[in-house]
Design a protein around this motif. Structure first.
Motif, PDB file in Angstrom:
ATOM      1  N   GLU A  34       0.831  -1.200   0.000  1.00 47.28           N
ATOM      2  CA  GLU A  34       0.000   0.000   0.000  1.00 47.28           C
ATOM      3  C   GLU A  34       0.866   1.249   0.000  1.00 47.28           C
ATOM      4  O   GLU A  34       1.952   1.272   0.568  1.00 47.28           O
ATOM      5  CB  GLU A  34      -0.898   0.028   1.244  1.00 47.28           C
ATOM      6  N   CYS A  35       0.345   2.281  -0.632  1.00 48.18           N
ATOM      7  CA  CYS A  35       0.892   3.644  -0.545  1.00 48.18           C
ATOM      8  C   CYS A  35      -0.209   4.515   0.024  1.00 48.18           C
ATOM      9  O   CYS A  35      -1.364   4.369  -0.353  1.00 48.18           O
ATOM     10  CB  CYS A  35       1.244   4.191  -1.932  1.00 48.18           C
ATOM     11  N   ARG A  36       0.157   5.410   0.916  1.00 49.67           N
ATOM     12  CA  ARG A  36      -0.826   6.328   1.470  1.00 49.67           C
ATOM     13  C   ARG A  36      -0.138   7.588   1.962  1.00 49.67           C
ATOM     14  O   ARG A  36       1.073   7.621   2.098  1.00 49.67           O
ATOM     15  CB  ARG A  36      -1.642   5.692   2.586  1.00 49.67           C
ATOM     16  N   VAL A  37      -0.936   8.578   2.246  1.00 51.37           N
ATOM     17  CA  VAL A  37      -0.449   9.789   2.893  1.00 51.37           C
ATOM     18  C   VAL A  37      -0.781   9.660   4.371  1.00 51.37           C
ATOM     19  O   VAL A  37      -1.921   9.345   4.734  1.00 51.37           O
ATOM     20  CB  VAL A  37      -1.112  11.048   2.295  1.00 51.37           C
ATOM     21  N   THR A  38       0.216   9.868   5.211  1.00 50.26           N
ATOM     22  CA  THR A  38       0.017   9.879   6.655  1.00 50.26           C
ATOM     23  C   THR A  38       0.072  11.330   7.110  1.00 50.26           C
ATOM     24  O   THR A  38       1.102  11.987   6.959  1.00 50.26           O
ATOM     25  CB  THR A  38       1.106   9.053   7.369  1.00 50.26           C
ATOM     26  N   LEU A  39      -1.042  11.827   7.623  1.00 47.61           N
ATOM     27  CA  LEU A  39      -1.076  13.205   8.107  1.00 47.61           C
ATOM     28  C   LEU A  39      -0.338  13.301   9.436  1.00 47.61           C
ATOM     29  O   LEU A  39      -0.535  12.470  10.327  1.00 47.61           O
ATOM     30  CB  LEU A  39      -2.515  13.687   8.270  1.00 47.61           C
ATOM     31  N   LEU A  40       0.509  14.320   9.555  1.00 51.26           N
ATOM     32  CA  LEU A  40       1.283  14.534  10.776  1.00 51.26           C
ATOM     33  C   LEU A  40       0.876  15.816  11.497  1.00 51.26           C
ATOM     34  O   LEU A  40       1.371  16.099  12.587  1.00 51.26           O
ATOM     35  CB  LEU A  40       2.777  14.581  10.443  1.00 51.26           C
TER      36      LEU A  40
END
Length: 187
Positions: A34-40
């Motif tokens: 999987e590829c995703r954006v992780t919000l920080l």
């Protein structure tokens, strides 16, 4: 996927978020899960993406309070976000064993004379730190890599990293490739 299959995460840190790639082994021929954006940082708080910028062009006492408040908010948000990411993968049966964190620089911000550039460096260090802490709390070992050095060490894998993206839905840009290479090196 058998439970013994090794998995690793790769993060390409940006200001307020990270491109995240989960790879499953074996290390000789991993695949992208999987590829995703992780919000920080909280997307509802626009200042949180660049908390040290809040201290620029502001009276010193107000600047310190604003930066401190925003940094605390980023720490809370990012730790929850990384914990949720790890929990999601574990619930899906993935055993994440290690992670690679890709950053643009590890320079000490105190060595930068320009206030604006120093604020960017402080933010880079903050977002790297919160991901490292979140992974450590989740019992995942992590290694930080500077992007330029990463591609020197992984030069022989450049074409293979590009090929990893052939079966990925969505983009396979420089951020995804860097995160994938970091995860591969962590495998």
């Amino acid at each position: 996927m058998p439970p013994s299959t090794p998995c690793a995460l790769g993060f390409r840190i940006k200001s307020g978020w990270a491109t995240t790639v989960l790879l499953a082994g074996p290390a000789k021929s991993p695949r992208v899960v999987e590829c995703r954006v992780t919000l920080l940082a909280d997307p509802d708080d626009p200042e949180a993406r660049q908390p040290y910028h809040a201290g620029l062009d502001t009276h010193e006492s107000r600047a310190l309070k604003a930066v401190k408040r925003l940094v605390k908010a980023v720490e809370r948000f990012a730790h929850r976000s990384v914990a949720r990411l790890l929990a999601d993968y574990r619930a899906a049966g993935y055993r994440v064993r290690a992670a690679g964190i890709v950053v643009g620089s590890v320079i000490d911000p105190a060595r930068i004379p320009n206030d604006h550039i120093r604020a960017h460096a402080e933010e880079g260090r903050l977002f790297r730190r919160v991901v490292e802490e979140g992974l450590r709390k989740g019992r995942v070992s992590a290694r930080v890599m500077v992007e330029k050095e990463l591609w020197v060490k992984g030069a022989r894998l450049r074409k293979r990293v590009a090929a990893l993206g052939e079966n990925v839905e969505g983009p396979w840009r420089a951020e995804e490739k860097a995160a994938a290479l970091a995860a591969w090196m962590a495998l």
